[in-house]
Design a protein around this motif. Structure first.
Motif: not given
Length: 228
Positions: A143-170
């Motif tokens: 939730r701290p990443l904000g509304e709409g940051s998590v891709t709609r996930s209907d299956g599997a065992i994962y959630l996929w989320a977008k970080l704020p622009d310019g933020m290095d995921d590694a």
């Protein structure tokens, strides 16, 4: 030539609709290509899932199925292929590969797979249902990443989320590991910088609650330090 698609998907959890799979098969067929569909996560859907995995059958389609996730048999190297029975040339070629590369699965793996098939889908459904609480916790932790940051996930065992622009995921993942003792996967490892993947399976509810608490606190701190 071949196109490979995974549904439900790793890393996003997205389920490819049946009509899109049919379209893919048609496009591949018209260009003389194979469509290989990896159905490893076919049984992993949840209470709020808006779609269900569908399967496509055509002479140029190969469906892959695995025991590794749905029956918890990771490392036992068991699975099977499904393809159009009219494709005798493919069957002959697959037998050659089976004979010359892996030889055959070990006997103990085959006995385990047989036992898994005897237990069947009800056994899987019971265990997938136990993941509902973990999935809700993981969604809450993001939730701290904000509304709409998590891709709609209907299956599997994962959630996929977008970080704020310019933020290095590694860098985000490294900080979470070193300072908050929780590990997720950087999107750059999946070819998508700026995203992260969170897995919520293979954890007890208690362990998942602790991990998600660390993740939520870690993300809040990272965002605060970055001025977001």
């Amino acid at each position: 030539k071949a196109v490979v698609v995974v549904t439900p998907n790793n890393p996003t959890g997205v389920i490819v609709p049946g009509n899109m799979l049919q379209r893919m098969a048609s496009l591949c067929g018209s260009s003389g290509s194979w469509l290989i569909v990896d159905n490893t996560y076919e049984n992993f859907t949840y209470e709020d899932t808006t779609s269900r995995p569908e399967f496509v059958d055509a002479p140029n389609v190969i469906n892959i199925f695995s025991f590794s996730k749905c029956y918890g048999m990771m490392g036992w190297r068991m699975g099977y292929l499904a393809y159009d029975e009219s494709n005798s040339d493919l069957a002959e070629s697959l037998l050659k590969v089976q004979d010359t590369i892996p030889i055959c699965p070990t006997q103990i793996s085959q006995h385990m797979a047989l036992g898994a098939l005897r237990e069947g889908v009800p056994w899987i459904d019971e265990r997938v249902a136990s993941l509902e609480a973990n999935r809700r916790r993981a969604l809450g932790a993001l939730r701290p990443l904000g509304e709409g940051s998590v891709t709609r996930s209907d299956g599997a065992i994962y959630l996929w989320a977008k970080l704020p622009d310019g933020m290095d995921d590694a860098e985000v993942v490294e900080t979470l590991v070193k300072e908050h003792k929780v590990c997720i996967i950087p999107g750059s490892s999946c070819g998508s910088p700026g995203f992260v993947r969170v897995a919520f399976a293979n954890l007890t509810e208690e362990a998942c609650e602790e991990a998600c608490g660390r993740l939520e606190r870690g993300l809040k701190q990272i965002l605060q330090d970055a001025g977001n």
